[in-house]
Design a protein around this motif. Structure first.
Motif, mmCIF file in Angstrom:
data_model
loop_
_atom_site.group_PDB
_atom_site.id
_atom_site.type_symbol
_atom_site.label_atom_id
_atom_site.label_comp_id
_atom_site.label_asym_id
_atom_site.label_seq_id
_atom_site.Cartn_x
_atom_site.Cartn_y
_atom_site.Cartn_z
ATOM 1 N N SER A 83 0.741 -1.260 0.014
ATOM 2 C CA SER A 83 -0.073 0.001 -0.190
ATOM 3 C C SER A 83 0.995 1.360 -0.083
ATOM 4 O O SER A 83 1.924 1.313 0.364
ATOM 5 N N THR A 89 -2.688 3.695 -3.570
ATOM 6 C CA THR A 89 -3.540 2.450 -3.500
ATOM 7 C C THR A 89 -3.376 1.764 -2.139
ATOM 8 O O THR A 89 -2.249 1.830 -1.488
ATOM 9 N N ASP A 90 -4.281 0.724 -1.729
ATOM 10 C CA ASP A 90 -3.996 -0.364 -0.718
ATOM 11 C C ASP A 90 -3.293 -1.398 -1.456
ATOM 12 O O ASP A 90 -2.970 -1.566 -2.533
ATOM 13 N N CYS A 128 -7.981 -6.692 -3.740
ATOM 14 C CA CYS A 128 -7.699 -5.540 -3.317
ATOM 15 C C CYS A 128 -8.687 -5.069 -2.225
ATOM 16 O O CYS A 128 -9.815 -5.444 -2.253
ATOM 17 N N LYS A 129 -8.580 -4.003 -1.398
ATOM 18 C CA LYS A 129 -9.604 -3.737 -0.360
ATOM 19 C C LYS A 129 -10.346 -2.836 -1.031
ATOM 20 O O LYS A 129 -11.705 -2.892 -0.815
ATOM 21 N N THR A 130 -10.210 -1.804 -1.698
ATOM 22 C CA THR A 130 -11.313 -0.533 -2.089
ATOM 23 C C THR A 130 -11.347 -0.746 -3.614
ATOM 24 O O THR A 130 -10.644 -1.141 -4.523
ATOM 25 N N ASP A 131 -12.669 -0.183 -4.068
ATOM 26 C CA ASP A 131 -12.845 0.053 -5.494
ATOM 27 C C ASP A 131 -11.792 0.866 -6.076
ATOM 28 O O ASP A 131 -11.740 0.841 -7.173
ATOM 29 N N THR A 132 -11.479 1.906 -5.419
ATOM 30 C CA THR A 132 -10.566 3.010 -5.918
ATOM 31 C C THR A 132 -9.127 2.252 -6.384
ATOM 32 O O THR A 132 -8.545 2.497 -7.651
ATOM 33 N N THR A 133 -8.724 1.357 -5.601
ATOM 34 C CA THR A 133 -7.569 0.552 -6.106
ATOM 35 C C THR A 133 -7.891 -0.310 -7.259
ATOM 36 O O THR A 133 -7.217 -0.428 -8.147
#
Length: 400
Positions: free
Chosen positions: A266, A270-271, A286-291
């Motif tokens: 991370s 990004t994570d 991955c953890k988030t939709d952004t990543t």
């Protein structure tokens, strides 16, 4: 009560005393039975125990079972393909499109045969033709692909050729990590993967078997291969090396135990990301939709061959299939299973009369070192082949 079965698929399975009413209600919403889907039959009177599927799931199942149906004959000679009484015109158009695309992407150039530098080896090429069809056996698109004849390449004609395949332990590790930390599981496909990799060597080749081309002055043409053309023994390695370089430039670290597994720590952008790749299929969590969107954007920028709308050719989506196995998730966890493989096999064995055309046999690897002797095989040759194929599938299902 009506039951919605989410163990493997969102199938609608009425099991109550009011099952008939439930079936009518499901049909009114546009849901369909599996029998209807396979046989394209009109809706019969609803029966207790009918299994209904939503339109979205029916489309998904259709895709799993019927994508890439082969219609009619396959050819490895332009002359024979163009003479096909049914699809000759379409094959001719596909041939033109294939050469135009390779020229546009600067993978090949057409030169005069007499201009090939003295001493350069000229390799043969093959052009493959196949008509693709839908689930009802209706022809949809003629495909042509120009490839180098890899059998003509010796040790001195190529660089490294070995490529990696993800270890099942790595795939299970990635999915277990995703389950333990409630991570997103995503997939993407790299289109025309080999052709998008850059080659650092030039090769020369003849026009494909059964085809000759001439320039306006009547000189015989040859092919100057300046990119990574399919069929070369090192084509996979050239592509793989470029993918590794691409991922490392993004900050990924390649696993020492499994070269197909990558990790990115991370940072402010990004994570953490776990990613594995098998040829052109990518699985990551991955953890988030952004990543996830960041991964999609960087892959799209480099590997979207259509160069048009975002995500138009990379098949972004939730991870539901990888290395020949389905991936599904319930409240109990993530499950790997072979439902699509088994369903396709079932259709090959007992349900092939519902469509015209041929469903390709799934590729079934045997264990390393496995071999049969003549004494083990009895009966007619075609029966031997069918027997071996189906036994191999059983072995693969039992050990995967």
């Amino acid at each position: 009560e009506d039951v919605l079965n989410l163990d493997l698929y969102p199938e609608y399975q009425p099991k109550s005393a009011n099952a008939v009413d439930a079936s009518v209600r499901a049909a009114s919403l546009g849901w369909t039975t599996q029998t209807q889907l396979h046989n394209s039959s009109p809706l019969d009177s609803p029966k207790v125990g009918d299994t209904y599927m939503s339109p979205a799931f029916a489309a998904h199942l259709n895709k799993d079972l019927f994508v890439h149906l082969a219609i009619g004959k396959a050819y490895s000679s332009p002359k024979k393909a163009f003479s096909d009484p049914t699809f000759g015109v379409q094959f001719k158009a596909a041939d033109t499109a294939e050469f135009e695309q390779l020229l546009r992407w600067k993978i090949i150039e057409l030169i005069k045969l007499k201009d090939v530098p003295p001493g350069e080896k000229i390799f043969p090429t093959i052009e493959l033709f196949q008509m693709k069809g839908d689930d009802k056996g209706v022809p949809t698109k003629a495909k042509a692909r120009l490839v180098l004849d890899g059998s003509s390449q010796g040790v001195g004609d190529t660089g490294e050729t070995a490529t990696f395949t993800p270890k099942w332990g790595s795939v299970r590790c990635l999915l277990s990590h995703a389950a333990a930390y409630s991570l997103l599981k995503r997939k993407l496909d790299i289109p025309n993967a080999f052709s998008q990799a850059k080659s650092h060597r030039v090769r020369y080749a003849y026009m494909p078997y059964g085809s000759k081309r001439h320039d306006k002055d009547g000189f015989t043409l040859a092919i100057k291969v300046i990119g990574n053309l399919y069929g070369g023994r090192d084509a996979g390695r050239i592509y793989q090396d470029e993918v590794i370089l691409f991922l490392k430039e993004l900050g990924f670290v390649q696993n020492n135990y499994d070269g197909a597994l990558f990790f990115r720590a991370s940072d402010s952008t990004t994570d953490e990301i776990w990613l594995t790749i098998w040829v052109d299929d990518v699985l990551f969590c991955c953890k988030t939709d952004t990543t996830a969107k960041w991964i999609e954007s960087v892959f799209e920028k480099r590997w979207n061959s259509s160069k048009i709308a975002a995500g138009s050719s990379l098949g972004f989506g939730d991870a539901d299939f990888f290395l020949g196995l389905n991936i599904s998730e319930t409240k109990k966890g993530i499950k790997l299973h072979a439902k699509a493989y088994i369903d396709t096999w079932k259709r090959e064995l007992i349900d092939t009369k519902t469509i015209t055309g041929k469903i390709p046999t799934p590729k079934t690897p045997l264990p390393p070192g496995y071999a049969t002797s003549k004494a083990e095989c009895v009966g007619e040759p075609q029966l031997k082949s069918a027997f071996k194929t189906n036994i191999a599938k059983i072995r693969w299902l039992a050990t995967t």
